[in-house]
Design a protein around this motif. Structure first.
Motif, mmCIF file in Angstrom:
data_model
loop_
_atom_site.group_PDB
_atom_site.id
_atom_site.type_symbol
_atom_site.label_atom_id
_atom_site.label_comp_id
_atom_site.label_asym_id
_atom_site.label_seq_id
_atom_site.Cartn_x
_atom_site.Cartn_y
_atom_site.Cartn_z
ATOM 1 N N ASP A 9 11.283 10.902 8.834
ATOM 2 C CA ASP A 9 12.091 10.903 7.616
ATOM 3 C C ASP A 9 11.375 10.325 6.405
ATOM 4 O O ASP A 9 12.006 9.997 5.400
ATOM 5 N N ALA A 10 10.059 10.135 6.487
ATOM 6 C CA ALA A 10 9.278 9.673 5.335
ATOM 7 C C ALA A 10 7.917 10.343 5.376
ATOM 8 O O ALA A 10 7.345 10.563 6.448
ATOM 9 N N ASP A 11 7.397 10.661 4.208
ATOM 10 C CA ASP A 11 6.074 11.266 4.095
ATOM 11 C C ASP A 11 5.053 10.276 3.550
ATOM 12 O O ASP A 11 3.923 10.227 4.017
ATOM 13 N N VAL A 12 5.460 9.519 2.549
ATOM 14 C CA VAL A 12 4.593 8.540 1.896
ATOM 15 C C VAL A 12 5.331 7.211 1.880
ATOM 16 O O VAL A 12 6.542 7.169 1.632
ATOM 17 N N LEU A 13 4.603 6.110 2.138
ATOM 18 C CA LEU A 13 5.242 4.801 2.178
ATOM 19 C C LEU A 13 4.410 3.775 1.426
ATOM 20 O O LEU A 13 3.179 3.794 1.484
ATOM 21 N N TYR A 14 5.106 2.865 0.736
ATOM 22 C CA TYR A 14 4.491 1.652 0.202
ATOM 23 C C TYR A 14 5.014 0.509 1.052
ATOM 24 O O TYR A 14 6.235 0.366 1.250
ATOM 25 N N THR A 15 4.101 -0.324 1.569
ATOM 26 C CA THR A 15 4.530 -1.330 2.526
ATOM 27 C C THR A 15 3.567 -2.507 2.550
ATOM 28 O O THR A 15 2.564 -2.526 1.828
ATOM 29 N N GLY A 16 3.852 -3.483 3.405
ATOM 30 C CA GLY A 16 2.956 -4.605 3.607
ATOM 31 C C GLY A 16 1.725 -4.183 4.385
ATOM 32 O O GLY A 16 1.795 -3.334 5.281
ATOM 33 N N GLY A 17 0.584 -4.789 4.064
ATOM 34 C CA GLY A 17 -0.670 -4.392 4.679
ATOM 35 C C GLY A 17 -0.694 -4.560 6.188
ATOM 36 O O GLY A 17 -1.243 -3.717 6.908
ATOM 37 N N ALA A 18 -0.103 -5.648 6.688
ATOM 38 C CA ALA A 18 -0.085 -5.870 8.140
ATOM 39 C C ALA A 18 0.732 -4.800 8.849
ATOM 40 O O ALA A 18 0.388 -4.368 9.952
ATOM 41 N N PHE A 19 1.829 -4.369 8.222
ATOM 42 C CA PHE A 19 2.652 -3.305 8.817
ATOM 43 C C PHE A 19 1.844 -2.017 8.897
ATOM 44 O O PHE A 19 1.857 -1.321 9.919
ATOM 45 N N ALA A 20 1.158 -1.704 7.797
ATOM 46 C CA ALA A 20 0.371 -0.472 7.756
ATOM 47 C C ALA A 20 -0.708 -0.482 8.832
ATOM 48 O O ALA A 20 -0.943 0.526 9.504
ATOM 49 N N SER A 21 -1.371 -1.621 8.994
ATOM 50 C CA SER A 21 -2.414 -1.733 10.010
ATOM 51 C C SER A 21 -1.856 -1.481 11.407
ATOM 52 O O SER A 21 -2.460 -0.762 12.216
ATOM 53 N N GLN A 22 -0.695 -2.058 11.692
ATOM 54 C CA GLN A 22 -0.088 -1.875 13.011
ATOM 55 C C GLN A 22 0.341 -0.427 13.221
ATOM 56 O O GLN A 22 0.135 0.141 14.302
ATOM 57 N N TRP A 23 0.920 0.192 12.204
ATOM 58 C CA TRP A 23 1.336 1.603 12.331
ATOM 59 C C TRP A 23 0.136 2.501 12.586
ATOM 60 O O TRP A 23 0.228 3.448 13.362
ATOM 61 N N TYR A 24 -0.969 2.178 11.929
ATOM 62 C CA TYR A 24 -2.166 3.001 12.139
ATOM 63 C C TYR A 24 -2.627 2.892 13.588
ATOM 64 O O TYR A 24 -2.958 3.896 14.227
ATOM 65 N N GLN A 25 -2.637 1.667 14.103
ATOM 66 C CA GLN A 25 -3.048 1.469 15.490
ATOM 67 C C GLN A 25 -2.073 2.127 16.470
ATOM 68 O O GLN A 25 -2.456 2.510 17.577
ATOM 69 N N ASP A 26 -0.824 2.282 16.044
ATOM 70 C CA ASP A 26 0.185 2.943 16.886
ATOM 71 C C ASP A 26 0.185 4.461 16.727
ATOM 72 O O ASP A 26 1.007 5.152 17.337
ATOM 73 N N GLY A 27 -0.705 4.980 15.887
ATOM 74 C CA GLY A 27 -0.815 6.421 15.715
ATOM 75 C C GLY A 27 0.248 7.045 14.835
ATOM 76 O O GLY A 27 0.507 8.252 14.940
ATOM 77 N N LEU A 28 0.851 6.257 13.930
ATOM 78 C CA LEU A 28 1.941 6.771 13.094
ATOM 79 C C LEU A 28 1.485 7.198 11.697
ATOM 80 O O LEU A 28 2.275 7.785 10.955
ATOM 81 N N LEU A 29 0.223 6.907 11.351
ATOM 82 C CA LEU A 29 -0.259 7.216 10.007
ATOM 83 C C LEU A 29 -1.393 8.239 10.046
ATOM 84 O O LEU A 29 -2.106 8.366 11.038
ATOM 85 N N ARG A 30 -1.541 8.925 8.933
ATOM 86 C CA ARG A 30 -2.555 9.968 8.812
ATOM 87 C C ARG A 30 -3.812 9.428 8.143
ATOM 88 O O ARG A 30 -3.735 8.676 7.159
ATOM 89 N N ASP A 31 -4.982 9.803 8.651
ATOM 90 C CA ASP A 31 -6.229 9.506 7.946
ATOM 91 C C ASP A 31 -6.255 10.276 6.626
ATOM 92 O O ASP A 31 -5.754 11.403 6.541
#
Length: 459
Positions: free
Chosen positions: A107-129
């Protein structure tokens, strides 16, 4: 899932750029003529942590602010009239859970968020390179961003540093600031530009007690004793060369812990001595309410922002306070410390990648950073931030610190650092403030043992 998500976001207001709202009548472009640049079509859903969507009033300065909805309506909508942007404003409280739900449900395409959250989402495979999008887009210049946070931050780079998943949008301000008036009252020479912990402690001790000119109680140094990210501790580890850990967040199970080294002992010894100097409330982040203002009684503030002083200047044109409160670099060997970075990121399953990239690129652009600085005092992340007020020496110093910044494993992106190290260090500080500091070597040996067991038990 959709129905559950709507309940989860029941306190969130949803806006679209097509919505009608009363405009401020103010120019938000800095005089730049906005023209259509593309007839690209698409819909992009943007989940924003904490951004103000409606026009309002800055509570700190009393000045009117232009919300993001009007700003986008006067800029992006004219540039890309066929891209529909849906803005979801989410309060910072529990924002990780809400944005995680949006990512997992698509339900979201682009997000502005806290850096630690973004790092964890990336490690969880939820973000696009983003590397392919950056490479293909000749209009986007990654070189405009501060090197320290564009290329050396867990908030924007993959754990091994090979992939770019975030573009830095807002910078956290953490610098050492000292009160020149109190230094003068005590006859102490001002701080050097890259004041190390030893200098800070020595001078802070000289200015703790009854002020020789005013007779009022002064405190030599202050920092937040219950910081959630342990930013002062991070700066100290950099200053004393205490790595704490070696390895990569890509393979946390293989991290080699160095929490009970002689260098880390020096960090804790500094904290033990310094904890005697601030007002008692510092262990719960209290006691510095007047720092940066006329009635201040603290000589040195660590990991400070300068916000109170700048707000006073903007509201009342008080230049005396600007002259009085002087920023210097942080405590690391190059003046670095812990640098908070909040990025824009793209969902792994973004529905319209090309349109989403145009939105993400625009929301991290110099134009938008100028808008967020002028309306909400957000600190920019670009090298040539010529829109920063000439008087705003605090933002300028924050940019200098960020440019030499780099992420280490003593960082909020490290799960064990956040779950165990920061609470343990804050507990140590609290006990040290009351004169009951634990034996440092034993404290660190126990922390080392917990860290090793944590790594060993990871699946």
């Amino acid at each position: 899932m959709k129905k559950w998500l709507m309940l989860l976001l029941s306190c969130t207001l949803v806006f679209t750029l097509a919505a009608c709202s009363e405009g401020s009548g103010k120019d938000v472009t800095g005089g730049v003529e906005i023209k259509q640049v593309s007839d690209m079509k698409g819909t992009v859903r943007v989940a924003l942590a904490g951004w103000q969507l409606d026009n309002g009033i800055n509570a700190q300065t009393g000045n009117p602010t232009i919300g993001l909805t009007e700003y986008m309506d006067k800029t992006f909508k004219k540039m890309y009239p066929n891209i529909k942007v849906e803005l979801y404003q989410i309060p910072w409280e529990n924002v990780k859970a809400k944005q995680t739900a949006m990512l997992m449900s698509g339900d979201a395409d682009v997000l502005y968020t806290g850096g630690a959250f973004a790092s964890q989402w990336y490690q969880d495979g939820l973000l696009r390179d983003l590397d392919d999008l950056i490479k293909e887009d000749t209009s986007f210049d990654p070189g405009i961003y501060l090197d320290g946070i564009m290329n050396n931050s867990y908030s924007t780079k993959s754990p091994d540093g090979s992939k770019q998943f975030g573009i830095p949008a807002v910078l956290g301000r953490r610098m050492t600031i000292y009160d020149k008036k109190l230094f003068s009252d005590w006859g102490v020479e001002g701080l050097t530009e890259k004041a190390p912990p030893e200098e800070i402690l020595e001078k802070a001790k000289k200015m703790t007690g009854k002020n020789p000119k005013t007779g009022e109680q002064n405190y030599g140094v202050y920092w937040s004793g219950n910081s959630l990210n342990g930013s002062t501790f991070v700066a100290l580890t950099l200053a004393f060369g205490a790595k704490g850990a070696e390895g990569s967040l890509k393979d946390v199970k293989s991290i080699k812990w160095h929490l009970n080294t002689p260098e880390m002992v020096k960090v804790m010894e500094w904290l033990k001595e310094a904890a005697k100097l601030p007002p008692a409330g510092f262990i719960t982040a209290q006691g510095a309410e007047n720092f940066g203002l006329e009635k201040n009684n603290i000589a040195i503030a660590l990991d400070s922002t300068g916000g109170a002083t700048m707000n006073e200047f903007i509201a009342n044109n008080n230049k005396d306070l600007l002259d009085r409160f002087e920023p210097v670099m942080n405590m690391g060997p190059k003046g670095e410390g812990w640098v908070a970075v909040d990025p824009f990121v793209m969902a792994k399953n973004a529905k319209d990648v090309k349109a989403s990239w145009e939105v993400l690129k625009f929301l991290t652009s110099p134009m938008t950073q100028k808008y967020t600085y002028e309306n909400f005092a957000m600190t920019p992340t670009i090298k040539q931030a010529d829109f920063v007020k000439p008087e705003d020496k605090y933002v300028k110093k924050a940019l200098d610190i960020a440019n030499v910044g780099h992420s280490e494993l003593m960082d909020e992106a490290n799960p064990f650092y956040m779950s165990d190290i920061v609470p343990a260090v804050n507990g140590f500080i609290s006990k040290a403030a009351s004169g009951n500091a634990p034996d440092i070597q034993q404290f660190l040996d126990e922390l080392q043992d917990r860290a090793e067991k944590w790594s060993a038990n990871l699946k």
